[in-house]
Scaffold this motif. Structure first.
Motif, PDB file in Angstrom:
ATOM      1  N   THR A 364       0.844  -1.193   0.000  1.00 47.47           N
ATOM      2  CA  THR A 364       0.000   0.000   0.000  1.00 47.47           C
ATOM      3  C   THR A 364       0.879   1.242   0.000  1.00 47.47           C
ATOM      4  O   THR A 364       1.785   1.366   0.828  1.00 47.47           O
ATOM      5  N   HIS A 366       1.488   4.761   1.004  1.00 47.84           N
ATOM      6  CA  HIS A 366       1.017   5.607   2.094  1.00 47.84           C
ATOM      7  C   HIS A 366       0.790   7.040   1.619  1.00 47.84           C
ATOM      8  O   HIS A 366       1.732   7.735   1.251  1.00 47.84           O
ATOM      9  N   TYR A 391      -2.351  -1.022  -3.458  1.00 40.55           N
ATOM     10  CA  TYR A 391      -3.320  -0.074  -2.920  1.00 40.55           C
ATOM     11  C   TYR A 391      -2.680   1.312  -2.822  1.00 40.55           C
ATOM     12  O   TYR A 391      -1.467   1.435  -2.626  1.00 40.55           O
ATOM     13  N   GLU A 393      -3.244   4.434  -0.244  1.00 41.73           N
ATOM     14  CA  GLU A 393      -3.936   4.834   0.988  1.00 41.73           C
ATOM     15  C   GLU A 393      -4.135   6.339   0.970  1.00 41.73           C
ATOM     16  O   GLU A 393      -3.204   7.094   0.658  1.00 41.73           O
ATOM     17  N   ASN A 465      -7.310   2.347  -0.301  1.00 41.46           N
ATOM     18  CA  ASN A 465      -7.553   2.201   1.136  1.00 41.46           C
ATOM     19  C   ASN A 465      -7.945   3.585   1.664  1.00 41.46           C
ATOM     20  O   ASN A 465      -7.124   4.497   1.698  1.00 41.46           O
ATOM     21  N   GLU A 467      -8.918   6.053   4.512  1.00 43.21           N
ATOM     22  CA  GLU A 467      -8.926   6.283   5.960  1.00 43.21           C
ATOM     23  C   GLU A 467      -9.874   7.423   6.292  1.00 43.21           C
ATOM     24  O   GLU A 467      -9.733   8.540   5.782  1.00 43.21           O
ATOM     25  N   TRP A 560       2.408  -0.354   9.366  1.00 43.07           N
ATOM     26  CA  TRP A 560       2.768   0.973   8.876  1.00 43.07           C
ATOM     27  C   TRP A 560       3.793   1.612   9.809  1.00 43.07           C
ATOM     28  O   TRP A 560       3.886   1.230  10.967  1.00 43.07           O
ATOM     29  N   ILE A 580       2.320  -0.955   4.458  1.00 39.91           N
ATOM     30  CA  ILE A 580       1.994   0.432   4.150  1.00 39.91           C
ATOM     31  C   ILE A 580       3.297   1.219   4.165  1.00 39.91           C
ATOM     32  O   ILE A 580       3.990   1.269   5.185  1.00 39.91           O
ATOM     33  N   GLN A 624       0.470   8.421  11.089  1.00 43.35           N
ATOM     34  CA  GLN A 624      -0.574   7.824  10.277  1.00 43.35           C
ATOM     35  C   GLN A 624      -1.832   8.676  10.300  1.00 43.35           C
ATOM     36  O   GLN A 624      -2.569   8.723   9.363  1.00 43.35           O
TER      37      GLN A 624
END
Length: 624
Positions: A364, A366, A391, A393, A465, A467, A560, A580, A624
């Motif tokens: 993923t 980030h 992915y 994110e 992804n 968030e 992550w 991640i 994050q």
């Protein structure tokens, strides 16, 4: 002029040499008893307090809310007092071994443990008072620290201060250092006044309150010397631990080199290293606890007080365990060596079983490929596609006019924009801000994208992804995200996660068939029991035990933020389902390299990763 501490140091060394075998056996016995009986009681008590608060598990923001609640405050005092009481009872047993030693007699381990058990209630009362006094002493410093934080670091999002380090941030750091140093000085003064408390309680039959009061009076005029002894004890044990770790590392390097590429030898060597490391670590712990007890009794005995009555105890012969330590025959050494070899082989075999041979870890990006382009922009999403991520994110919030935009922080200050909060601005106002030039001039045209724009770019190219950010100003974020995803036909190509458990629950209730996960950096309790499809955790939480437990419950683990290639390989070896990272191309390269490795090479890389730093110290802090 002679150093007055030299005779005292020689006396402490003499006390330790006289009692080391019984101290070691007693401490081991106490640790076993504590592990079997006392620690589970503390854990159950803490879980009880958490249950009273209405939660099964505490994660991230829940921990702070719990600590600030009345239930949490009581839990800190009660559980803290019991936990410290366990440590104090350990010191009580060890102190008894030293204090009641004569030239011809000594306490057995059983007697020392019974002596400590007989003083359990007054020791608990004593540690309860200590915890309360420590909290009261800390309150003014916490208040001042809170005022500093509120005055200097709340105007903009905290990530702006962490990344840009403006003068206000540096001022806050400096003031924080002063506050911390002041509290440390106060705490050391308090601790020096308590140095005689436990011996007074144990050996003079005074009450906990009297012991605290009398210890403070006896310490008057001696505080500097006491603090010097405490600091010296800590520094000496820390130095010994460092030297021991260096020796274990050196031996490990030689063993690995000597093993070559023979799998059986590598397994025995790695198992032996881990076993040796565990033994050395345990020995270091034993040394620190036993030497502290010797220091405690030694300082107490130097008072040379004649006007008090001390406790009495019946002596017996030295324990058989103590005699065993003093009589290591050749047969016992050979037997112990063979046993250690078998254990090392077993550990090595276990390591081999834990190495992943069929690796299907996903990658993923980030906030997109945020090491190559400004975070959460269409450029970073395109970068994630180009670098082969599975992915991308992204972070989403609502604007004042209800548009779902892709922004991580509560404002755009870190990205070179104004300090206006996202929920106080319209989407059109945010679109006017250049959020790319701070990264590099060629990204000057980058603007805050909407979720719809990101999904349009991602469709058919990369999964997403999403968030859900939580700053306490959400309106209908979950519903709006669900609607936008479905309008783009991306239901099968997205997953959703959040730091806030209530948002995870709401999204799952709105779309039960979607994959929804909980994001967290810290947790208290069994996180895997929560109702989530996956857990995105800080890499420090992603150990083998947690990953295995989650997998046993059919839940995935994302780690992550992993930007170091060795740690990437280690996380893959542990079996994380998703990495991640800010550097998806690097992660893809690591995966490809692992496919070409032999089992021995993977084992050595994973072992090396366990000993390495998790994050490159030269990198900017990642949140994050």
């Amino acid at each position: 002029m002679k150093n007055p501490t030299s005779p005292q140091l020689r006396n402490l060394i003499r006390l330790f040499r006289q009692n080391w075998s019984c101290l070691a056996v007693t401490d081991v016995a106490f640790k076993v008893l504590a592990f079997v009986a006392l620690v589970p009681i503390v854990a159950a008590l803490f879980r009880g307090f958490v249950a009273i608060s209405g939660r099964k598990v505490l994660a991230d923001q829940d921990i702070l809310a719990f600590v600030l609640s009345p239930t949490g405050g009581i839990a800190i005092v009660v559980v803290g007092a019991i936990w410290i009481a366990i440590l104090a009872l350990e010191q009580s047993a060890l102190a008894a071994v030293v204090f009641f030693r004569t030239d011809s007699q000594r306490l057995t381990t059983r007697q020392a443990l019974l002596f400590a058990a007989g003083h359990a209630w007054p020791v608990l009362q004593l540690t309860g008072r200590m915890v309360i006094w420590t909290i009261l002493a800390a309150v003014p410093f916490l208040v001042v620290a809170g005022i500093v934080y509120w005055s200097l670091l709340t105007k903009y999002d905290i990530n702006f201060y962490l990344t840009k380090k403006p003068p206000q941030f540096l001022a806050a750091l400096a003031l924080g250092a002063v506050i911390g140093a002041a509290f440390l000085a106060v705490f050391l003064r308090i601790l020096s006044g308590w140095i005689y408390t436990l011996p007074l309680l144990l050996f003079e039959h005074v009450s906990p309150s009297e012991a605290l009061s009398l210890s403070g009076k006896l310490a008057a005029g001696r505080r500097k010397t006491i603090v010097a002894w405490i600091i010296g004890w800590g520094a000496a044990n820390f130095g010994i631990s460092l030297v021991a770790a260096a020796i274990v590392g050196g031996i490990g390097t030689l063993l690995i080199i000597g093993a070559g590429s023979v799998l059986a030898l590598v397994l025995i060597a790695t198992g032996g290293i881990l076993l040796l490391g565990a033994v050395v670590n345990f020995a270091s712990t034993l040394l620190s606890t036993t030497t502290f007890a010797v220091m405690l009794v030694g300082l107490y005995q130097t008072l040379d007080r004649k006007d008090h009555k001390t406790a009495k105890v019946t002596y017996k012969e030295e324990s058989s365990a103590g005699r065993f330590l003093l009589k290591l025959t050749r047969r016992r050494i050979v037997f112990g060596s063979l046993l250690a070899l078998l254990v090392a082989g077993g550990i090595g075999a276990g390591l081999l079983q834990s190495v992943q041979f069929e690796e299907d870890t996903l990658i993923t990006a980030h906030r997109g490929a945020s090491a190559a382009a400004p975070e959460n922009t269409l450029a970073s999403i395109q970068g994630a596609i180009d670098e082969g991520a599975d992915y991308a994110e992204i972070d989403v919030q609502e604007t004042r006019d209800g548009v779902v935009v892709v922004v991580h922080d509560s404002d755009l200050k870190k990205l070179g924009g104004p300090g206006t909060k996202i929920w106080d601005a319209t989407a059109e106002e945010l679109r006017k801000v250049d959020i790319g030039s701070w990264f590099a001039p060629q990204f000057s045209e980058q603007r805050v994208p909407t979720l719809a724009e990101v999904l349009s770019l991602a469709k058919g190219n990369i999964r997403v992804n999403i968030e859900l950010k939580f700053y306490g100003h959400n309106d209908r974020l979950e519903e709006r995200v669900a609607k936008i995803v479905e309008e783009h036909g991306m239901q099968d190509d997205i997953i959703v996660m959040s730091l806030e458990q209530s948002m995870v629950a709401k999204m799952k209730s709105l779309r039960p068939q979607w994959t929804v996960g909980l994001l967290t950096a810290v947790a208290k309790g069994d996180l895997t029991r929560l109702d989530a499809d996956f857990f995105a955790v800080n890499l420090n939480m992603a150990d083998r035990s947690f990953i295995q437990t989650a997998h046993d419950r059919d839940k995935q683990v994302f780690a992550w933020t992993v930007n170091d290639p060795l740690m990437m390989s280690t996380m893959i070896g542990r079996g994380v389902d998703n990495l991640i990272t800010d550097k998806p191309a690097l992660a893809r390269s690591v995966l490809e390299q692992r496919e070409e490795m032999s089992s021995v090479e993977r084992l050595l890389v994973d072992l090396g990763g366990n000993w390495s730093e998790a994050v490159d110290p030269d990198e900017e802090p990642v949140t994050q």
